[in-house]
Design an enzyme around this catalytic site. Structure first.
Site, mmCIF file in Angstrom:
data_model
loop_
_atom_site.group_PDB
_atom_site.id
_atom_site.type_symbol
_atom_site.label_atom_id
_atom_site.label_comp_id
_atom_site.label_asym_id
_atom_site.label_seq_id
_atom_site.Cartn_x
_atom_site.Cartn_y
_atom_site.Cartn_z
ATOM 1 C CG PHE A 156 40.723 -22.001 -43.633
ATOM 2 C CD1 PHE A 156 41.053 -21.399 -42.430
ATOM 3 C CD2 PHE A 156 40.173 -21.210 -44.630
ATOM 4 C CE1 PHE A 156 40.844 -20.042 -42.221
ATOM 5 C CE2 PHE A 156 39.964 -19.854 -44.440
ATOM 6 C CZ PHE A 156 40.291 -19.279 -43.232
ATOM 7 C CG ASN A 182 37.983 -21.424 -47.411
ATOM 8 O OD1 ASN A 182 38.683 -22.380 -47.072
ATOM 9 N ND2 ASN A 182 38.465 -20.403 -48.104
ATOM 10 C CE LYS A 183 41.227 -25.246 -48.480
ATOM 11 N NZ LYS A 183 41.426 -23.902 -47.942
ATOM 12 C CB ILE A 184 34.974 -30.100 -48.993
ATOM 13 C CG1 ILE A 184 35.171 -29.450 -50.371
ATOM 14 C CG2 ILE A 184 33.842 -31.137 -49.042
ATOM 15 C CD1 ILE A 184 35.751 -30.349 -51.413
#
Length: 367
Positions: free
Chosen positions: A180, A182-184
C-alpha cells in the site's frame, strides 16, 4: 504539514511505469509482474517461484489462508493488537479467530503467550510483525512445528526486517506483505504471498486467477479470486526495489533520531524490539503516559495545528463490534492499553533529522 508517511518516489518510478504503458502490457499479463515477483523473492532470499504478487495485502492473507486449507471449523490464533484486515480475512475464510495478548514492551506475541493460548482446536497461528517488529520467530517455530500447527506471518509492515539471518515472511508456511502507498516500498496498492511448499504456490497462482491456469483456460480447478497485480503496479514496485537499500538507510537514520530524542525521557515509552530482530520500524510508535490517555485526541489535534500529522496506534480488535464474537485466550489488557494510549509518529523516508527534532520537541510540549 509533515505527513505520517510519504513514499520515496521520483523520476525512476515515472520512467518505469511509462515503459509499462508504452509496451501495451498494462494488465496482470505484463511481463513486469513476473519480473517483480522474481526480484522480490531474490530480496527475501526465498526460493524461486515460491511466491506471487497480488492486488493487496488483505488479498495476500486471504489467499494464504484459503490455499493452506484454513476454513470452517478451524481455530486461528491471532493477536488482538493488529490491523483489522488480519482478522477480517480469517472470518472471510470461514475460520474462527481467537485473540492473544502481546508483550507490553515489544507489542508482539511471545512463545510463552502462544504456548498458553494453544488449544486442541488450534489449526493455525498468525504471527503479526507489528510496526516492523518481529516476535521470537525461532521460539514460535519450535512450538508450531512440534504440534503440527500451520504458521502464517503477517509481514505487511516488515519489509526490511529479519530475525537472526532470515528475512520476515520466510519462516512460516506462508508469509504476506502489503505494498500500500504508506508501506516501506509501495506499488500504490498491492501485496505478496510467499509459501514454503512449492505446490501451495502453484495452487495459489490458480486461485488468484479465478481458479484457472491462466490465459485462455476457462476450466476452474478451484473456487478462486480475482486478485492479480497489474503491470503498472509491478513497474512501480520494480523501481521501488531498486531503492530498498536507500529507504532502509534513511529510515534507520530517522529511527536513531527518534531514539536520541525520546529514549532519555521517562514519560513516553517507545515500542521496544525483540532481541534477535534487526531492521527498521515501519512507523515509530510509543505509549503516552496513563494520565494523558484521555487527552490523546486533543494531543493529535494540537500536533496537527502545528503542522505534524500523527496517528493513533491500532485499536485492540477484541474491543470492536465486528470482532467481538471472537473469544480471547485470557487477559487482553496489554493490547487494550496500547490501543488506548499508543500513537505513531511521522516515519517516511524523506524526513530529515531536523524534522524529527522538531516533531519530538512539539510532542513533548503537549505531553
Amino acid at each position: 504539514m509533515i505527513p505520517i508517511y510519504e513514499p520515496l518516489i521520483d523520476s525512476s518510478e515515472s520512467s518505469m511505469v511509462a515503459k509499462c504503458v508504452e509496451s501495451g502490457w498494462i494488465s496482470s499479463r505484463s511481463p513486469m509482474v513476473a519480473d517483480f515477483e522474481k526480484s522480490f523473492l531474490q530480496y527475501l532470499c526465498a526460493e524461486p517461484e515460491s511466491g506471487l504478487a497480488v492486488s493487496s495485502g488483505s488479498a495476500a492473507l486471504l489467499l494464504a489462508l484459503k490455499t493452506l486449507g484454513i476454513g470452517r471449523g478451524h481455530e486461528v490464533l491471532v493477536p488482538s493488537m493488529t490491523f483489522s484486515a488480519t482478522v477480517s480475512m480469517i472470518l472471510l475464510a470461514g475460520a474462527t479467530p481467537r485473540f492473544m495478548d502481546v508483550d507490553p514492551k515489544t507489542w508482539v506475541i511471545t512463545p510463552e503467550i502462544l504456548e498458553k493460548a494453544l488449544s486442541a482446536k488450534t489449526r493455525c497461528v498468525i504471527a503479526v510483525h507489528l510496526y516492523g517488529n518481529m516476535p521470537d520467530m525461532e521460539g514460535i517455530m519450535k512450538i508450531v512445528s512440534s504440534k503440527g500447527i500451520l504458521l502464517i506471518e503477517d509481514a505487511a509492515e516488515a519489509h526490511g526486517s529479519s530475525f537472526g539471518r532470515r528475512k520476515a515472511g520466510t519462516f512460516g508456511d506462508a508469509g504476506i506483505f502489503s505494498f500500500f502507498g504508506n508501506k516501506i516500498i509501495t506499488t500504490g496498492e498491492g501485496g505478496f504471498t510467499v509459501f514454503r511448499n512449492p505446490s501451495a504456490t502453484a495452487t495459489a497462482r490458480m486461485m488468484r486467477n479465478h481458479g484457472t491456469a491462466g490465459q485462455g483456460d476457462y476450466s476452474s480447478r478451484h473456487i478462486g479470486l480475482s486478485c492479480r497485480m497489474t503491470g503498472m503496479q509491478a513497474a512501480l514496485g520494480l523501481a521501488q526495489l531498486e531503492k530498498m537499500d536507500e529507504i532502509i538507510s534513511r529510515k534507520n537514520t530517522i529511527a536513531a533520531a527518534y531514539e536520541k530524542n525520546l529514549l532519555a525521557q521517562t514519560r513516553l515509552s517507545l515500542q521496544k524490539f525483540t532481541p534477535g530482530w534487526s531492521g527498521i520500524p515501519w512507523l515509530t510508535s510509543l505509549l503516552l503516559p496513563h494520565e494523558c490517555a484521555s487527552e490523546r485526541e486533543k494531543i493529535i489535534s494540537r500536533m496537527g495545528e502545528n503542522g505534524i500529522q500523527i496517528y493513533t496506534t491500532f485499536t485492540a480488535l477484541h474491543t470492536l463490534k465486528p470482532f467481538q464474537q471472537a473469544r480471547g485466550t485470557g487477559s487482553l489488557d496489554v493490547s487494550e492499553s496500547i490501543g488506548l494510549r499508543g500513537i505513531s509518529l511521522p516515519s517516511g523516508p524523506s524526513l530529515t533529522t531536523d524534522m524529527v527534532d522538531h516533531i519530538c520537541e512539539t510532542l513533548m510540549k503537549f505531553t
